[in-house]
Design a protein around this motif. Structure first.
Motif, PDB file in Angstrom:
ATOM      1  N   UNK A 297       0.841  -1.196   0.000  1.00  0.00           N
ATOM      2  CA  UNK A 297       0.000   0.000   0.000  1.00  0.00           C
ATOM      3  C   UNK A 297       0.878   1.249   0.000  1.00  0.00           C
ATOM      4  N   UNK A 298       1.868   1.294   0.908  1.00  0.00           N
ATOM      5  CA  UNK A 298       2.717   2.488   0.957  1.00  0.00           C
ATOM      6  C   UNK A 298       3.555   2.582  -0.313  1.00  0.00           C
ATOM      7  N   UNK A 299       3.872   1.434  -0.916  1.00  0.00           N
ATOM      8  CA  UNK A 299       4.612   1.418  -2.180  1.00  0.00           C
ATOM      9  C   UNK A 299       3.828   2.119  -3.269  1.00  0.00           C
ATOM     10  N   UNK A 300       2.536   1.834  -3.331  1.00  0.00           N
ATOM     11  CA  UNK A 300       1.684   2.437  -4.353  1.00  0.00           C
ATOM     12  C   UNK A 300       1.509   3.931  -4.063  1.00  0.00           C
ATOM     13  N   UNK A 301       1.363   4.247  -2.765  1.00  0.00           N
ATOM     14  CA  UNK A 301       1.072   5.631  -2.388  1.00  0.00           C
ATOM     15  C   UNK A 301       2.307   6.543  -2.463  1.00  0.00           C
ATOM     16  N   UNK A 302       3.518   5.966  -2.430  1.00  0.00           N
ATOM     17  CA  UNK A 302       4.716   6.804  -2.479  1.00  0.00           C
ATOM     18  C   UNK A 302       4.636   7.650  -3.734  1.00  0.00           C
ATOM     19  N   UNK A 303       4.794   8.971  -3.591  1.00  0.00           N
ATOM     20  CA  UNK A 303       4.584   9.822  -4.751  1.00  0.00           C
ATOM     21  C   UNK A 303       5.807   9.840  -5.664  1.00  0.00           C
ATOM     22  N   UNK A 304       5.528  10.033  -6.937  1.00  0.00           N
ATOM     23  CA  UNK A 304       6.571  10.147  -7.940  1.00  0.00           C
ATOM     24  C   UNK A 304       7.107  11.570  -7.876  1.00  0.00           C
ATOM     25  N   UNK A 305       8.378  11.709  -7.516  1.00  0.00           N
ATOM     26  CA  UNK A 305       8.930  13.055  -7.353  1.00  0.00           C
ATOM     27  C   UNK A 305       9.603  13.566  -8.629  1.00  0.00           C
ATOM     28  N   UNK A 306       9.606  12.759  -9.696  1.00  0.00           N
ATOM     29  CA  UNK A 306      10.132  13.224 -10.985  1.00  0.00           C
ATOM     30  C   UNK A 306      11.653  13.319 -11.018  1.00  0.00           C
ATOM     31  N   UNK A 307      12.159  13.976 -12.043  1.00  0.00           N
ATOM     32  CA  UNK A 307      13.610  14.077 -12.244  1.00  0.00           C
ATOM     33  C   UNK A 307      14.253  14.988 -11.199  1.00  0.00           C
ATOM     34  N   UNK A 308      15.411  14.614 -10.672  1.00  0.00           N
ATOM     35  CA  UNK A 308      16.096  15.474  -9.700  1.00  0.00           C
ATOM     36  C   UNK A 308      16.581  16.780 -10.326  1.00  0.00           C
ATOM     37  N   UNK A 309      16.900  16.723 -11.606  1.00  0.00           N
ATOM     38  CA  UNK A 309      17.343  17.928 -12.333  1.00  0.00           C
ATOM     39  C   UNK A 309      16.766  17.881 -13.729  1.00  0.00           C
ATOM     40  N   UNK A 310      16.472  19.027 -14.297  1.00  0.00           N
ATOM     41  CA  UNK A 310      15.924  19.035 -15.655  1.00  0.00           C
ATOM     42  C   UNK A 310      16.267  20.360 -16.333  1.00  0.00           C
TER      43      UNK A 310
ATOM     44  N   UNK B 176       2.112  17.388 -12.908  1.00  0.00           N
ATOM     45  CA  UNK B 176       3.353  16.699 -12.551  1.00  0.00           C
ATOM     46  C   UNK B 176       3.701  15.715 -13.664  1.00  0.00           C
ATOM     47  N   UNK B 177       3.975  16.264 -14.844  1.00  0.00           N
ATOM     48  CA  UNK B 177       4.302  15.450 -16.021  1.00  0.00           C
ATOM     49  C   UNK B 177       5.416  16.137 -16.784  1.00  0.00           C
ATOM     50  N   UNK B 178       6.322  15.365 -17.383  1.00  0.00           N
ATOM     51  CA  UNK B 178       7.342  16.013 -18.212  1.00  0.00           C
ATOM     52  C   UNK B 178       6.655  16.773 -19.354  1.00  0.00           C
ATOM     53  N   UNK B 179       7.085  17.984 -19.605  1.00  0.00           N
ATOM     54  CA  UNK B 179       6.517  18.770 -20.700  1.00  0.00           C
ATOM     55  C   UNK B 179       5.242  19.518 -20.332  1.00  0.00           C
ATOM     56  N   UNK B 180       4.819  19.432 -19.059  1.00  0.00           N
ATOM     57  CA  UNK B 180       3.545  20.037 -18.634  1.00  0.00           C
ATOM     58  C   UNK B 180       3.559  21.568 -18.744  1.00  0.00           C
TER      59      UNK B 180
END
Ligand code: HEC
Ligand code: HEC
Ligand code: HEC
Length: 118
Positions: free
Chosen positions: A24-37, A70-74
């Motif tokens: 459950x916590x695995x699914x809920x862990x949020x995607x924090x995206x790229x550290x640098x872009x 929270x998407x690349x290119x957003x």
């Protein structure tokens, strides 16, 4: 139920409950995206953006993501769709915060064009 059986049951149940929390916590862990872009800075040139550094100093994702997903290119997509004006995030989010923090005498980021665009 004697005490030993009860203890064993409580222990087993806690383990089962604990294990079931892992996925459950695995699914809920949020995607924090790229550290640098590198962000599209249009005619002024690209902007290197330290996303992870900002997640650590800003804490609240919504400070930036209220304006784009929270998407690349957003960011480019929101500008293309007319949801955001050109330079809106730059002025109202990035530079506004850097100015405010500097004004408050806190650690801050750049406010001059060439410090962000290269
Ligand atoms: C200081 C501004 C800022 C903050 C704060 C911020 N982000 Fe972002 N985030 C961005 C920008 C800019 C992008 C790039 C969007 C684009 O590519 O157009 C981005 C992109 C993303 C993406 C898409 C994947 C990627 O690598 O581009 C995810 C996922 C994401 N952010 C998650 C988060 C989460 C979760 C938080 C809070 C813990 C957060 N962000 C905080 C600015 C921020
Ligand atoms: C704190 C970093 C930062 C500073 C300082 C900064 N910019 Fe930007 N700039 C960005 C980001 C991020 C974007 C892309 C997001 C947006 O358009 O709001 C951008 C976008 C732009 C664009 C492209 C807009 C478009 O959609 O075509 C131009 C042109 C631009 N900046 C010029 C400037 C000029 C001129 C200055 C100095 C007066 C400046 N920037 C200062 C970060 C910065
Ligand atoms: C709510 C406040 C806040 C917002 C919003 C914010 N910043 Fe910053 N920024 C900071 C702070 C604080 C630092 C200094 C962090 C440090 O050095 O520990 C910083 C540092 C930076 C730096 C210097 C990083 C380095 O190399 O050390 C750049 C470049 C930068 N920000 C760009 C941006 C851009 C581009 C955006 C918008 C997409 C943005 N920032 C939005 C607070 C903010």
């Amino acid at each position: 139920m004697n005490k030993k059986v009860l203890t064993t049951c409580v222990a087993a149940c806690s383990i089962i409950a604990g294990l079931s929390l892992i996925p459950v916590s695995g699914i809920m862990a949020q995607n924090t995206g790229r550290p640098e872009m590198t962000l599209n800075g249009g005619s002024k040139g690209p902007v290197l953006f330290k996303h992870q550094l900002h997640q650590n100093v800003v804490k609240d994702c919504a400070v930036c993501h209220k304006d784009f997903e929270k998407k690349p290119g957003a960011l480019d997509a929101a500008k293309k769709d007319g949801i955001l004006r050109a330079k809106q995030v730059m002025n109202k989010t990035c530079i506004a915060c850097h100015r405010a923090k500097r004004g408050a005498g806190e650690k801050s980021g750049p406010t001059s064009c060439n410090a962000c665009h290269s």
